[in-house]
Design a protein around this motif. Structure first.
Motif, PDB file in Angstrom:
ATOM      1  N   ASP A  24       0.897  -0.936   0.166  1.00  0.00           N
ATOM      2  CA  ASP A  24      -0.193   0.259   0.127  1.00  0.00           C
ATOM      3  C   ASP A  24       0.660   1.069  -0.097  1.00  0.00           C
ATOM      4  OD1 ASP A  24      -1.902   2.210   0.332  1.00  0.00           O
ATOM      5  OD2 ASP A  24      -2.814   0.716   2.038  1.00  0.00           O
ATOM      6  N   ALA A  25       1.270   1.763  -1.217  1.00  0.00           N
ATOM      7  CA  ALA A  25       2.204   2.932  -1.102  1.00  0.00           C
ATOM      8  C   ALA A  25       1.561   4.193  -0.886  1.00  0.00           C
ATOM      9  CB  ALA A  25       2.651   2.691  -3.111  1.00  0.00           C
ATOM     10  N   ARG A  78      14.200   8.857   6.239  1.00  0.00           N
ATOM     11  CA  ARG A  78      14.064   9.010   5.141  1.00  0.00           C
ATOM     12  C   ARG A  78      13.876   7.829   3.839  1.00  0.00           C
ATOM     13  NH1 ARG A  78      15.724  15.099   5.879  1.00  0.00           N
ATOM     14  NH2 ARG A  78      13.788  16.139   5.472  1.00  0.00           N
ATOM     15  N   ARG A  79      15.865   7.407   4.873  1.00  0.00           N
ATOM     16  CA  ARG A  79      16.235   5.930   4.245  1.00  0.00           C
ATOM     17  C   ARG A  79      15.304   5.270   4.237  1.00  0.00           C
ATOM     18  NH1 ARG A  79      22.484   6.863   6.411  1.00  0.00           N
ATOM     19  NH2 ARG A  79      23.298   8.623   4.280  1.00  0.00           N
ATOM     20  N   MET A  80      14.800   4.818   5.265  1.00  0.00           N
ATOM     21  CA  MET A  80      13.947   3.713   5.408  1.00  0.00           C
ATOM     22  C   MET A  80      12.799   4.468   4.350  1.00  0.00           C
ATOM     23  SD  MET A  80      13.316   3.751  10.079  1.00  0.00           S
ATOM     24  CE  MET A  80      12.308   2.086   9.554  1.00  0.00           C
ATOM     25  N   ALA A  81      12.128   5.551   4.601  1.00  0.00           N
ATOM     26  CA  ALA A  81      11.347   5.550   3.534  1.00  0.00           C
ATOM     27  C   ALA A  81      11.557   5.292   2.092  1.00  0.00           C
ATOM     28  CB  ALA A  81      10.924   7.198   3.635  1.00  0.00           C
ATOM     29  N   ASP A  82      12.772   5.462   1.551  1.00  0.00           N
ATOM     30  CA  ASP A  82      13.179   4.810   0.744  1.00  0.00           C
ATOM     31  C   ASP A  82      13.061   4.222  -0.152  1.00  0.00           C
ATOM     32  OD1 ASP A  82      13.472   7.940  -0.372  1.00  0.00           O
ATOM     33  OD2 ASP A  82      15.720   7.219  -0.080  1.00  0.00           O
ATOM     34  N   ALA A  83      12.984   3.169   1.182  1.00  0.00           N
ATOM     35  CA  ALA A  83      13.427   1.510   0.701  1.00  0.00           C
ATOM     36  C   ALA A  83      11.683   0.926   0.815  1.00  0.00           C
ATOM     37  CB  ALA A  83      14.019   1.272   1.962  1.00  0.00           C
ATOM     38  N   SER A  84      10.911   1.666   1.983  1.00  0.00           N
ATOM     39  CA  SER A  84       9.778   0.994   1.922  1.00  0.00           C
ATOM     40  C   SER A  84       8.721   0.734   0.728  1.00  0.00           C
ATOM     41  CB  SER A  84       8.797   1.659   3.483  1.00  0.00           C
ATOM     42  OG  SER A  84       9.563   0.929   4.998  1.00  0.00           O
ATOM     43  N   LEU A  85       8.777   2.210   0.634  1.00  0.00           N
ATOM     44  CA  LEU A  85       8.417   2.348  -1.134  1.00  0.00           C
ATOM     45  C   LEU A  85       8.733   2.211  -2.100  1.00  0.00           C
ATOM     46  CD1 LEU A  85       7.915   6.819  -0.479  1.00  0.00           C
ATOM     47  CD2 LEU A  85       6.287   4.960  -0.560  1.00  0.00           C
ATOM     48  N   ALA A  86      10.118   2.173  -2.385  1.00  0.00           N
ATOM     49  CA  ALA A  86      10.242   1.030  -2.938  1.00  0.00           C
ATOM     50  C   ALA A  86       9.728  -0.419  -2.955  1.00  0.00           C
ATOM     51  CB  ALA A  86      12.164   0.788  -3.371  1.00  0.00           C
ATOM     52  N   LEU A  87       9.248  -1.320  -2.102  1.00  0.00           N
ATOM     53  CA  LEU A  87       8.961  -2.182  -2.136  1.00  0.00           C
ATOM     54  C   LEU A  87       7.738  -2.491  -2.530  1.00  0.00           C
ATOM     55  CD1 LEU A  87       8.932  -5.327  -1.253  1.00  0.00           C
ATOM     56  CD2 LEU A  87       8.659  -4.341   1.292  1.00  0.00           C
ATOM     57  N   GLU A  90       5.666  -0.025  -4.149  1.00  0.00           N
ATOM     58  CA  GLU A  90       6.328   0.176  -5.968  1.00  0.00           C
ATOM     59  C   GLU A  90       7.158  -1.038  -6.858  1.00  0.00           C
ATOM     60  OE1 GLU A  90       7.097   4.088  -5.926  1.00  0.00           O
ATOM     61  OE2 GLU A  90       5.360   4.723  -4.841  1.00  0.00           O
ATOM     62  N   ARG A  91       6.962  -1.914  -5.644  1.00  0.00           N
ATOM     63  CA  ARG A  91       8.178  -3.425  -6.251  1.00  0.00           C
ATOM     64  C   ARG A  91       8.925  -2.324  -7.311  1.00  0.00           C
ATOM     65  NH1 ARG A  91       2.078  -2.289  -5.920  1.00  0.00           N
ATOM     66  NH2 ARG A  91       1.259  -4.519  -5.620  1.00  0.00           N
ATOM     67  N   ARG A  92       9.882  -1.754  -7.214  1.00  0.00           N
ATOM     68  CA  ARG A  92      10.810  -1.615  -7.744  1.00  0.00           C
ATOM     69  C   ARG A  92      12.022  -2.377  -6.998  1.00  0.00           C
ATOM     70  NH1 ARG A  92      11.740   3.470  -6.378  1.00  0.00           N
ATOM     71  NH2 ARG A  92      10.254   3.670  -4.734  1.00  0.00           N
ATOM     72  N   ALA A  93      12.530  -3.337  -7.728  1.00  0.00           N
ATOM     73  CA  ALA A  93      13.445  -3.900  -7.154  1.00  0.00           C
ATOM     74  C   ALA A  93      14.925  -3.438  -7.034  1.00  0.00           C
ATOM     75  CB  ALA A  93      13.646  -5.331  -7.963  1.00  0.00           C
ATOM     76  N   GLY A  94      15.487  -2.754  -8.294  1.00  0.00           N
ATOM     77  CA  GLY A  94      16.277  -2.386  -8.170  1.00  0.00           C
ATOM     78  C   GLY A  94      16.799  -1.172  -7.020  1.00  0.00           C
ATOM     79  N   ARG A 114      16.447 -14.176  -5.247  1.00  0.00           N
ATOM     80  CA  ARG A 114      15.383 -14.906  -5.825  1.00  0.00           C
ATOM     81  C   ARG A 114      13.595 -14.486  -4.749  1.00  0.00           C
ATOM     82  NH1 ARG A 114      14.687 -20.806  -2.285  1.00  0.00           N
ATOM     83  NH2 ARG A 114      16.248 -21.403  -3.760  1.00  0.00           N
ATOM     84  N   GLN A 115      14.495 -13.220  -3.837  1.00  0.00           N
ATOM     85  CA  GLN A 115      13.273 -12.636  -3.422  1.00  0.00           C
ATOM     86  C   GLN A 115      13.730 -10.763  -4.959  1.00  0.00           C
ATOM     87  OE1 GLN A 115      14.720 -11.799   0.403  1.00  0.00           O
ATOM     88  NE2 GLN A 115      13.877 -12.503   1.317  1.00  0.00           N
ATOM     89  N   MET A 116      14.231 -10.492  -4.897  1.00  0.00           N
ATOM     90  CA  MET A 116      14.232  -9.706  -6.334  1.00  0.00           C
ATOM     91  C   MET A 116      13.615 -10.157  -7.541  1.00  0.00           C
ATOM     92  SD  MET A 116      15.966  -7.078  -5.306  1.00  0.00           S
ATOM     93  CE  MET A 116      17.422  -6.134  -6.608  1.00  0.00           C
ATOM     94  N   PHE A 117      13.803 -11.276  -7.929  1.00  0.00           N
ATOM     95  CA  PHE A 117      12.857 -11.570  -9.338  1.00  0.00           C
ATOM     96  C   PHE A 117      11.605 -11.705  -8.154  1.00  0.00           C
ATOM     97  CE2 PHE A 117      10.760 -15.427 -10.668  1.00  0.00           C
ATOM     98  CZ  PHE A 117      11.278 -14.971 -12.125  1.00  0.00           C
ATOM     99  N   ALA A 118      11.129 -12.814  -7.776  1.00  0.00           N
ATOM    100  CA  ALA A 118       9.300 -12.969  -7.301  1.00  0.00           C
ATOM    101  C   ALA A 118       9.265 -11.066  -6.722  1.00  0.00           C
ATOM    102  CB  ALA A 118      10.011 -12.997  -5.939  1.00  0.00           C
ATOM    103  N   LEU A 119       9.861  -9.771  -6.022  1.00  0.00           N
ATOM    104  CA  LEU A 119       9.386  -8.965  -6.511  1.00  0.00           C
ATOM    105  C   LEU A 119      10.143  -8.155  -7.938  1.00  0.00           C
ATOM    106  CD1 LEU A 119       8.188  -6.615  -4.993  1.00  0.00           C
ATOM    107  CD2 LEU A 119      11.140  -5.342  -4.888  1.00  0.00           C
ATOM    108  N   ARG A 120      10.586  -8.661  -8.713  1.00  0.00           N
ATOM    109  CA  ARG A 120      10.083  -8.345 -10.240  1.00  0.00           C
ATOM    110  C   ARG A 120       9.029  -8.432 -11.295  1.00  0.00           C
ATOM    111  NH1 ARG A 120      15.769  -8.989 -10.047  1.00  0.00           N
ATOM    112  NH2 ARG A 120      16.993  -6.942 -10.024  1.00  0.00           N
ATOM    113  N   ALA A 121       8.790 -10.050 -10.703  1.00  0.00           N
ATOM    114  CA  ALA A 121       8.018 -10.649 -11.168  1.00  0.00           C
ATOM    115  C   ALA A 121       6.393 -10.212 -10.891  1.00  0.00           C
ATOM    116  CB  ALA A 121       7.618 -12.078 -11.203  1.00  0.00           C
ATOM    117  N   MET A 122       6.289  -9.638  -8.897  1.00  0.00           N
ATOM    118  CA  MET A 122       5.133  -8.945  -9.383  1.00  0.00           C
ATOM    119  C   MET A 122       4.623  -7.579  -9.777  1.00  0.00           C
ATOM    120  SD  MET A 122       4.058  -8.450  -4.869  1.00  0.00           S
ATOM    121  CE  MET A 122       4.407 -10.160  -4.357  1.00  0.00           C
ATOM    122  N   GLY A 123       5.727  -7.044 -10.436  1.00  0.00           N
ATOM    123  CA  GLY A 123       5.724  -5.657 -10.575  1.00  0.00           C
ATOM    124  C   GLY A 123       5.132  -5.662 -12.140  1.00  0.00           C
ATOM    125  N   LEU A 124       5.887  -6.767 -12.723  1.00  0.00           N
ATOM    126  CA  LEU A 124       4.912  -7.395 -13.800  1.00  0.00           C
ATOM    127  C   LEU A 124       3.520  -7.696 -13.831  1.00  0.00           C
ATOM    128  CD1 LEU A 124       7.884  -9.249 -16.072  1.00  0.00           C
ATOM    129  CD2 LEU A 124       6.386  -6.432 -16.324  1.00  0.00           C
TER     130      LEU A 124
END
Length: 203
Positions: free
Chosen positions: A56-57, A80-89, A91-95, A112-122
């Protein structure tokens, strides 16, 4: 210089007490965190992180904005750093998630987690991705379901060959049951691993 020593010790004690309080806050419910007043910024940051885990972004962004506003100046950079990481998660922005987690000084997600997040983003893009990304996600979900159904049908037909085989309609129905059973088993295994990882974290 001598008069500064007691003040420095006091700051260190306050920081250590704040860290211990944050660890205690993580065990509280969302309602209790909303009602927190002494460590308001930390409580709101935890709520933001929980919202990002639900993908829930908008809610996560709102909590972190309130947390930054309530934080002391020396705490805002870390929030702010915590916010950057949480919002990237959320919004499914793996990189971006990998970079943000490294800036926090934590272990980055596994491949494996990065691949799952990229797949979910698609498959399930965030609301900010646009209508074309959503249409693409729907088409990919339909294609994935068709592939899984074909695999389930193949397994059922292979098992039923010694007994004379099955018709197409019963084979599709049983293949659907096989797919659902496999997904349920995978979900249960993933949930068990996640719970085991959470219980293994130091308190």
């Amino acid at each position: 210089m001598p008069p500064m020593a007691p003040k420095q010790r006091q700051v260190r004690l306050e920081q250590r007490g704040g860290l211990e309080a944050i660890q205690a806050l993580e065990q509280r419910s969302d309602e209790e965190l909303e009602a927190e007043t002494k460590y308001k910024a930390a409580a709101l940051a935890i709520l933001g992180a929980r919202a990002s885990e639900r993908f829930d972004a908008d809610a996560a962004r709102g909590f972190f904005q309130r947390a930054i506003a309530a934080a002391r100046p020396q705490e805002r950079m870390q929030i702010r750093r915590m916010a950057d990481a949480s919002l990237a998660l959320a919004e499914r922005r793996a990189g971006d998630l990998k970079d943000a987690v490294e800036r926090l000084g934590q272990t980055p997600p596994s491949s494996r987690q990065m691949f799952a997040l990229r797949a979910m983003g698609l498959l399930i893009p965030p609301a900010s991705a646009g209508i074309l990304a959503r249409i693409r996600g729907i088409l990919l979900i339909i294609a994935l379901f068709a592939v899984l159904l074909a695999i389930g049908l193949g397994i059922v037909e292979l098992i039923s060959l010694p007994f004379g085989g099955l018709g197409l309609a019963p084979g599709i129905l049983l293949g659907l049951f096989v797919v659902f059973a496999a997904l349920a088993i995978m979900a249960a295994i993933g949930r068990r691993r996640r719970n085991r990882a959470k219980s293994a974290k130091p308190s």
